[in-house]
Write an enzyme that holds these catalytic residues in place. Structure first.
Site, PDB file in Angstrom:
ATOM      1  N   GLY A  32       3.760   5.817  -2.761  1.00  0.00           N
ATOM      2  CA  GLY A  32       4.985   6.492  -3.173  1.00  0.00           C
ATOM      3  C   GLY A  32       5.341   6.327  -4.633  1.00  0.00           C
ATOM      4  O   GLY A  32       6.251   7.005  -5.140  1.00  0.00           O
ATOM      5  N   GLY A  41       0.810  -1.213   0.000  1.00  0.00           N
ATOM      6  CA  GLY A  41       0.000   0.000   0.000  1.00  0.00           C
ATOM      7  C   GLY A  41       0.840   1.258   0.000  1.00  0.00           C
ATOM      8  O   GLY A  41       0.556   2.215  -0.728  1.00  0.00           O
ATOM      9  N   GLU A  42       1.898   1.272   0.811  1.00  0.00           N
ATOM     10  CA  GLU A  42       2.789   2.426   0.842  1.00  0.00           C
ATOM     11  C   GLU A  42       3.574   2.554  -0.457  1.00  0.00           C
ATOM     12  O   GLU A  42       3.881   3.667  -0.896  1.00  0.00           O
ATOM     13  CB  GLU A  42       3.744   2.316   2.040  1.00  0.00           C
ATOM     14  CG  GLU A  42       3.105   2.581   3.383  1.00  0.00           C
ATOM     15  CD  GLU A  42       2.247   1.423   3.872  1.00  0.00           C
ATOM     16  OE1 GLU A  42       1.414   1.624   4.773  1.00  0.00           O
ATOM     17  OE2 GLU A  42       2.402   0.289   3.346  1.00  0.00           O
ATOM     18  N   PHE A  43       3.900   1.425  -1.059  1.00  0.00           N
ATOM     19  CA  PHE A  43       4.573   1.485  -2.371  1.00  0.00           C
ATOM     20  C   PHE A  43       3.685   2.197  -3.387  1.00  0.00           C
ATOM     21  O   PHE A  43       4.149   3.078  -4.123  1.00  0.00           O
ATOM     22  CB  PHE A  43       4.919   0.083  -2.868  1.00  0.00           C
ATOM     23  CG  PHE A  43       5.326   0.060  -4.316  1.00  0.00           C
ATOM     24  CD1 PHE A  43       6.604   0.425  -4.694  1.00  0.00           C
ATOM     25  CD2 PHE A  43       4.412  -0.299  -5.306  1.00  0.00           C
ATOM     26  CE1 PHE A  43       6.980   0.424  -6.034  1.00  0.00           C
ATOM     27  CE2 PHE A  43       4.772  -0.307  -6.647  1.00  0.00           C
ATOM     28  CZ  PHE A  43       6.059   0.057  -7.010  1.00  0.00           C
TER      29      PHE A  43
END
EC number: 2.4.99.12
Length: 425
Positions: free
Chosen positions: A65, A60-62
C-alpha cells in the site's frame, strides 16, 4: 456465525496473552494493545484536520500500500493520515514512518472497540490493503457512510467467501464502497457473488519496485565492494531456515570462485544468523562487521541489518526468494524489477506474479534441494542463458505498473463527489 467469529477472536487474543511470556511476537501484540484506545483518543483529540485511515495487516501489506499512501500524501497534504497495523512485524518496523501522521496497532475487532476507534479517528476515507476483512470495523464504516476501499485484493475459489457457510464474510465484501483487485480472475469471482463495486486495477507493489529501480542507488560501499570482481552474485532474499537447508548442498557444490552469495534472512534472530554462518564455516561475513576491504574477499555476506533488501537485488546476478518451502513465497517483484533470474520453492501458487514469471521463463520453482542445485548450477555456468531472462523479467514488471494511478483517479472522483454533496452551491 457472528457469534463464532466473535468467540474466535477472543480466543485468539487469549492465546496470545498466554503465549506472551514465551513468544516475543505475542508479547508485542499484547503489550501494544494495552491502553490502546485511550492512547488513540488522546493523540487525536485536538486534531482538527480531515483524517483518512489506511490499514495494513503487516509489513508486506504496508509495502503493497505504500505507493498509494505516498501519492495520497502528495495530492492531499491537508489531510492527516492514520495508519494502523494488525501485526507487530508491521507496526514495530514502521511505527516511526514519516509518511503517516499517526501510527497505531489496530484494536481487536469488537463492536465496542470499533465504535471507540471510529469516534476517535473520524475518518473521511478508509483504505484496507489486500487481505484484511474485519466484520465490526467494516460494518461500522458502512453505517457511518465512510467511503471504504480495498486495494490490491486477490481472491481464489477456495477462500471462505465462496463457501456455503461464508455468508458473514460475503456481507463484509458488501460493506466496501469499491474493491480494486489484482487480476481479472478475482474480479470475475466477486461478480459471481453479486459484488458490483469491483474493478481490476492491478498490484500496487509493481509501482513500488519500479520506483525503487528508477531511484539513484544508495551509497553502500560494502555491497559495491562485494561484487566488484565480476563473480556472479546470488541474492537470497527473505530466507527462512528451510530455505537455507535447501540451499546448503548447492552452495557447497559450487566452487567459491563460481558464485558469491548475499543472504538476507526474513527474521534477524541470532539462531537463524548462526545457521547461515554454519553453511560454510569461515566463509560467512556479517554485514554489521564488514568493511569494503573484507567484503571484497568474502564468499557469503550475511545481511544482519533491517531495510536493505530492496537495495540488495540491485547488486545481484541471480535471485532466490524465500518462504516457498514454508508458509508461502515472499516478494519476487523486488528482484524481478532488476531482471534477476529467480528461483524459489514449491509453495507459490497464491501469488499471481510468481505464476506469471514462471510462465514467462523468468523464474523456476524447485521442489527439493536436488532440483535447486541443478537449476542454480545451470544459471551459474551458462551466463548466455541469463540475459534473455533479465529482459523478460524487467519488461514484465514495467508493463504491470500503474495500479496506484488507477486507484487515485477513483479516489479523486469519490472525494470530489462527497465534497460537492456536503457543500451544495
Amino acid at each position: 456465525m457472528l457469534f463464532l467469529y466473535t468467540i474466535g477472536l477472543w480466543l485468539y487474543a487469549l492465546l496470545l496473552r498466554l503465549a506472551a511470556p514465551f513468544v516475543p511476537k505475542a508479547a508485542q501484540w499484547t503489550n501494544g494493545r494495552r491502553g490502546l484506545l485511550a492512547h488513540i483518543q488522546q493523540a487525536l483529540q485536538a486534531e482538527t484536520a480531515p483524517r483518512v485511515w489506511f490499514h495494513c495487516a503487516s509489513l508486506g501489506e504496508f509495502e503493497q500500500g505504500r505507493p498509494l499512501l505516498e501519492v495520497y500524501r502528495q495530492q492531499y497534504p491537508q489531510h492527516k493520515i492514520v495508519l494502523t497495523f494488525f501485526s507487530p512485524s508491521g507496526y514495530e518496523i514502521r511505527k516511526d514512518w514519516p509518511g503517516a501522521d499517526y501510527i497505531f496497532y489496530l484494536p481487536l475487532d469488537t463492536a465496542a472497540n470499533t465504535g471507540a476507534f471510529l469516534d476517535a479517528v473520524q475518518p473521511r476515507l478508509a483504505v484496507f490493503v489486500k487481505y484484511e476483512f474485519w466484520y465490526y470495523f467494516l460494518t461500522g464504516l458502512h453505517r457511518r457512510q465512510v467511503p471504504t476501499i480495498c486495494v490490491s485484493a486477490i481472491f481464489r475459489p477456495d477462500q471462505v467467501f465462496f463457501k456455503p457457510w461464508g455468508g458473514l464474510f460475503r456481507r463484509m465484501l458488501g460493506c466496501f464502497t469499491h474493491i480494486f483487485t489484482q487480476n481479472e480472475a478475482s474480479t470475475a469471482l466477486l461478480r459471481q457473488l453479486g459484488i458490483r463495486q469491483v474493478s481490476t486495477a492491478g498490484d500496487t507493489r509493481f509501482d513500488t519496485v519500479v520506483a525503487t529501480a528508477a531511484a539513484p542507488p544508495k551509497a553502500l560501499p560494502i555491497l559495491t565492494a562485494f561484487g566488484a570482481d565480476g563473480t556472479p552474485v546470488l541474492v537470497v532474499g527473505s530466507s527462512w531456515p528451510e530455505d537455507i537447508t535447501m540451499l546448503t548442498p548447492a552452495l557447497q557444490a559450487l566452487a567459491p570462485a563460481a558464485l558469491r552469495v548475499l543472504v538476507a534472512p526474513h527474521e534477524l534472530h541470532e539462531t537463524g544468523l548462526r545457521q547461515v554462518e554454519a553453511l560454510l564455516p569461515g566463509q560467512v561475513l556479517r554485514y554489521s562487521q564488514a568493511t569494503p576491504e573484507t567484503a571484497a574477499t568474502a564468499r557469503i555476506l550475511l545481511i544482519d541489518s533491517i531495510g536493505l533488501l530492496r537495495e540488495l537485488y540491485r547488486y545481484g546476478t541471480l535471485g532466490y526468494v524465500g518462504g516457498a518451502f514454508g508458509k508461502g513465497l515472499h516478494n519476487t517483484l523486488e528482484a524481478a524489477v532488476f531482471g534477476l533470474p529467480l528461483l524459489f520453492g514449491p509453495n507459490y501458487h497464491k501469488f499471481q506474479e510468481a505464476k506469471d514469471l514462471i510462465q514467462l521463463g523468468g523464474a523456476d520453482a524447485v521442489k527439493d534441494a536436488e532440483e535447486l542445485e541443478t537449476a542454480l548450477k545451470f544459471l551459474v555456468y551458462n551466463p548466455e542463458q541469463r540475459q534473455p531472462i533479465v529482459e523478460k523479467n524487467r519488461r514484465y514488471v514495467l508493463t504491470q505498473a500503474g495500479a496506484t494511478a488507477k486507484i487515485m483517479r477513483w479516489l479523486d472522483g469519490e472525494l470530489s463527489l462527497r465534497a460537492a454533496r456536503s457543500n451544495p452551491s
